[in-house]
Write a protein that holds these residues in place. Structure first.
Motif, PDB file in Angstrom:
ATOM      1  N   THR A  20       0.845  -1.195   0.000  1.00 29.00           N
ATOM      2  CA  THR A  20       0.000   0.000   0.000  1.00 29.00           C
ATOM      3  C   THR A  20       0.877   1.240   0.000  1.00 29.00           C
ATOM      4  O   THR A  20       1.763   1.371   0.836  1.00 29.00           O
ATOM      5  N   MET A  21       0.612   2.137  -0.940  1.00 34.39           N
ATOM      6  CA  MET A  21       1.308   3.415  -1.002  1.00 34.39           C
ATOM      7  C   MET A  21       0.381   4.501  -0.487  1.00 34.39           C
ATOM      8  O   MET A  21      -0.791   4.533  -0.836  1.00 34.39           O
ATOM      9  N   VAL A  22       0.946   5.385   0.331  1.00 35.98           N
ATOM     10  CA  VAL A  22       0.176   6.522   0.849  1.00 35.98           C
ATOM     11  C   VAL A  22       0.883   7.769   0.349  1.00 35.98           C
ATOM     12  O   VAL A  22       2.003   8.058   0.773  1.00 35.98           O
ATOM     13  N   VAL A  23       0.268   8.479  -0.598  1.00 36.13           N
ATOM     14  CA  VAL A  23       0.915   9.663  -1.161  1.00 36.13           C
ATOM     15  C   VAL A  23       0.466  10.885  -0.374  1.00 36.13           C
ATOM     16  O   VAL A  23      -0.734  11.154  -0.262  1.00 36.13           O
ATOM     17  N   MET A  24       1.443  11.581   0.211  1.00 37.23           N
ATOM     18  CA  MET A  24       1.135  12.752   1.046  1.00 37.23           C
ATOM     19  C   MET A  24       1.588  14.046   0.384  1.00 37.23           C
ATOM     20  O   MET A  24       2.526  14.071  -0.393  1.00 37.23           O
ATOM     21  N   ASN A  25       0.876  15.129   0.748  1.00 38.12           N
ATOM     22  CA  ASN A  25       1.215  16.462   0.247  1.00 38.12           C
ATOM     23  C   ASN A  25       0.707  17.472   1.264  1.00 38.12           C
ATOM     24  O   ASN A  25      -0.458  17.420   1.640  1.00 38.12           O
ATOM     25  N   HIS A  26       1.572  18.358   1.717  1.00 38.78           N
ATOM     26  CA  HIS A  26       1.176  19.399   2.686  1.00 38.78           C
ATOM     27  C   HIS A  26       0.406  18.843   3.880  1.00 38.78           C
ATOM     28  O   HIS A  26      -0.642  19.381   4.250  1.00 38.78           O
ATOM     29  N   GLY A  27       0.899  17.767   4.469  1.00 38.82           N
ATOM     30  CA  GLY A  27       0.290  17.250   5.687  1.00 38.82           C
ATOM     31  C   GLY A  27      -1.005  16.491   5.492  1.00 38.82           C
ATOM     32  O   GLY A  27      -1.639  16.089   6.464  1.00 38.82           O
ATOM     33  N   ARG A  28      -1.403  16.301   4.238  1.00 38.89           N
ATOM     34  CA  ARG A  28      -2.633  15.547   3.967  1.00 38.89           C
ATOM     35  C   ARG A  28      -2.336  14.354   3.077  1.00 38.89           C
ATOM     36  O   ARG A  28      -1.319  14.325   2.395  1.00 38.89           O
TER      37      ARG A  28
END
Ligand code: ADP
Ligand code: MG
Length: 337
Positions: free
Chosen positions: A212-220
């Motif tokens: 499972t990949m969790v792509v994050m950006n600016h804390g979300r």
């Protein structure tokens, strides 16, 4: 304690997990995430997006501002690091150079006052589990990078964690070793049957490793899914651009992402998407073309096309050549506005 007991992996759940370092400094912004037991999860995103803060909150090395962390339905948010059932593996392994592999692995038990015979028996058992039993007396300087990583893994496992946390464990290694070591990490996750949560800024590393990949950006969180789903169906323009290998194109029907190996080239003037070749990069099996689209805003004009070497040899192109781009509409993935 049974020294041969197999680890029991645990699911990790984050509920509205938030970290503010100060007013207007929200590093992690109310994220919800469930990581299945015995899976390899990668937290992926650009520098500063909140990956390490998330991992440190799970480890108990950083306080939370609000929200909850559950480990197999047990709320661990307020527990000290040592009581959580998690362990951290650090960048470049951080082994003590003057101690043998065995003493490195046994170190935390020594700090806890566990008697020598027992701590050595448990350390030896773990070294055997990672196929390092025969090298227990070697010092880190006498071991290869791969062997050092296994000692670091055994050392992290000595506290019988249910979840192993890894913060950019490979980023200080040279590219060759990095690829070798990531294959080892994947192997040991399966072999040990533990839950791994691995932070990386490299989409290539995350795709190679993750269930499972969790792509994050600016804390979300922008997107969660298996690598092939995230790569083929990016949820947003951010994910499409961050994952790479895609072109984000503004069509009359809206914004779409098209993989660079799904773009076809046609004679200039035939599709209306005319571009000038700006770059030709030979990559062995493939040739990567950089092109500039006519009539686009500068930020939208760069397009890349991946051609098989055989196709390129049939129809060679050079810098300055004019071509049209086409694609099968079924290969154009619509992006949220
Ligand atoms: P990543 O690991 O994704 O690069 P981090 O979780 O380290 O990102 O940081 C997320 C944000 O929080 C960044 O803006 C960073 O500057 C800020 N930050 C991290 N640690 C601290 C700290 N101890 N104090 C203040 N701000 C911090
Ligand atoms: Mg970080």
């Amino acid at each position: 304690m049974d020294v041969t007991s197999a680890p029991v992996p645990a699911a990790v759940e984050l509920i509205a997990l938030t970290k503010q370092y100060g007013p207007g400094a929200t590093a992690v912004d109310a994220i919800d995430l469930r990581i299945e037991a015995n899976s390899y999860c990668c937290l992926l995103g650009p520098s500063g997006c909140g990956k390490s803060t998330t991992l440190r909150m799970i480890a108990g090395h950083e306080s939370t501002t609000s929200g909850d962390i559950l480990l197999e339905n047990r709320n661990i948010t307020a527990l000290p690091a040592a009581a959580r059932g998690t362990a951290m593996m650090f960048q470049s392994f951080a082994l003590f150079p003057h101690l043998s592999a065995l003493d490195n692995v046994a170190f935390s038990l020594k700090m806890k006052g566990v008697a020598k015979a027992e701590r050595h028996a448990r350390a030896q058992d773990l070294l055997e589990r990672v196929a390092m039993g025969h090298l227990a007396q070697r010092k880190p300087g006498e071991l290869s990078g791969g062997q050092q990583q296994r000692v670091a893994l055994a050392r992290a496992l000595i506290t019988q964690p249910r979840v192993l946390l890894l913060d950019e464990p490979l980023s200080a290694l040279d590219p060759f070793l990095r690829i070798q070591m990531r294959a080892e990490l994947r192997h040991w996750q399966r072999e040990l049957g533990l839950t791994f949560i691995h932070v990386t800024h490299s989409q290539e590393e995350a795709m190679a490793l993750a269930d499972t990949m969790v792509v994050m950006n600016h804390g979300r969180i922008e997107q969660v899914g298996p690598p092939h789903a995230v790569y083929n169906r990016p949820a947003s323009e951010f994910v499409a651009r961050f994952m790479g290998g895609h072109n984000v194109l503004r069509t009359s029907a809206g914004k779409v992402a098209v993989r660079n190996d799904h773009i076809r080239l046609a004679p200039a003037g035939s599709t209306g998407w005319t571009a000038t070749v700006s770059d030709v990069e030979y990559q062995g099996t493939y040739v990567l073309l950089g092109l500039q689209l006519d009539g686009s805003e500068p930020k939208d004009s760069a397009v890349s096309v991946m051609l098989s070497e055989a196709r390129f040899v049939e129809q060679p192109l050079a810098t300055g050549d004019r071509v049209d781009l086409g694609w099968d509409p079924a290969q154009a993935h619509a992006l949220a506005a």
